[in-house]
Motif scaffolding. Sequence first.
Motif, PDB file in Angstrom:
ATOM      1  N   VAL A 107     -51.199  36.394 -23.544  1.00  0.00           N
ATOM      2  CA  VAL A 107     -50.459  35.180 -24.073  1.00  0.00           C
ATOM      3  C   VAL A 107     -49.014  35.413 -23.685  1.00  0.00           C
ATOM      4  N   SER A 112     -44.910  31.077 -27.477  1.00  0.00           N
ATOM      5  CA  SER A 112     -44.597  31.764 -28.801  1.00  0.00           C
ATOM      6  C   SER A 112     -44.300  30.492 -29.947  1.00  0.00           C
ATOM      7  N   TRP A 118     -49.561  32.617 -30.605  1.00  0.00           N
ATOM      8  CA  TRP A 118     -49.649  31.909 -29.653  1.00  0.00           C
ATOM      9  C   TRP A 118     -49.586  30.438 -30.406  1.00  0.00           C
ATOM     10  N   LEU A 123     -52.160  26.291 -27.231  1.00  0.00           N
ATOM     11  CA  LEU A 123     -53.630  26.757 -27.011  1.00  0.00           C
ATOM     12  C   LEU A 123     -54.594  25.595 -26.673  1.00  0.00           C
TER      13      LEU A 123
END
Length: 214
Positions: A107, A112, A118, A123
């Motif tokens: 990641v 961030s 994450w 995602l």
Amino acid sequence: MEDNKETLKPSLEILILSYLHIVLIKAITEINKDNTPLLQKGKQHKHLSETSWKRNMEMENDSVQKSLVWLHAVLQSKIGHGLEATVLQGLQITHAEKGLMRFDFVVPNAVSDVDGNWHVGALATMLDLIGPVTTFSFANRVISTVDFNVSYYSTAKIQENVEIESKVIANRGNLIHVVVEVRRKGNGEVIAVGKLWMASDKRTVAEVSNARQL
């Protein structure tokens, strides 16, 4: 953690129609230069003659190669708007065959959230990219997302290692169901699962692109 779901709008069919046929040859050349692995050998079907088997494997490998060429082009920011490359930054292909792909991923800092996790939006965007790539490797056709939801089970920290598996699990003619799972590397804990239903057009990317130019 509570099972949360969110539905996202389709985005990848536009990229496929507009760019894949343009970057295909160039991307293949560049991939061959840096020795990026594209294809995994499939299992031979004993009931097929040698000629039929070779023809079948060529067709399957062609769809897998096209899907990986497209993914590579996205990773290199040759197609898309840059967001896709940021979200996929550092993605490593570990296995690729028709309808099944696996990846390793660390990641990156760029995705961030304020807590150092994450970002769920990043995602979800990754799942929305990987799912259609896997579907294309299976169908070798133009695809459109008709339903997409994500279930979040845990979080991952920045610089954490995860494993991703994307697999076609159902084929209903023009509708294909693909599931993308993200697991923590090491203990296999599920972080998120994306489920997509994809509509498969009977035309190839080249045929659609030619029609758009008329």
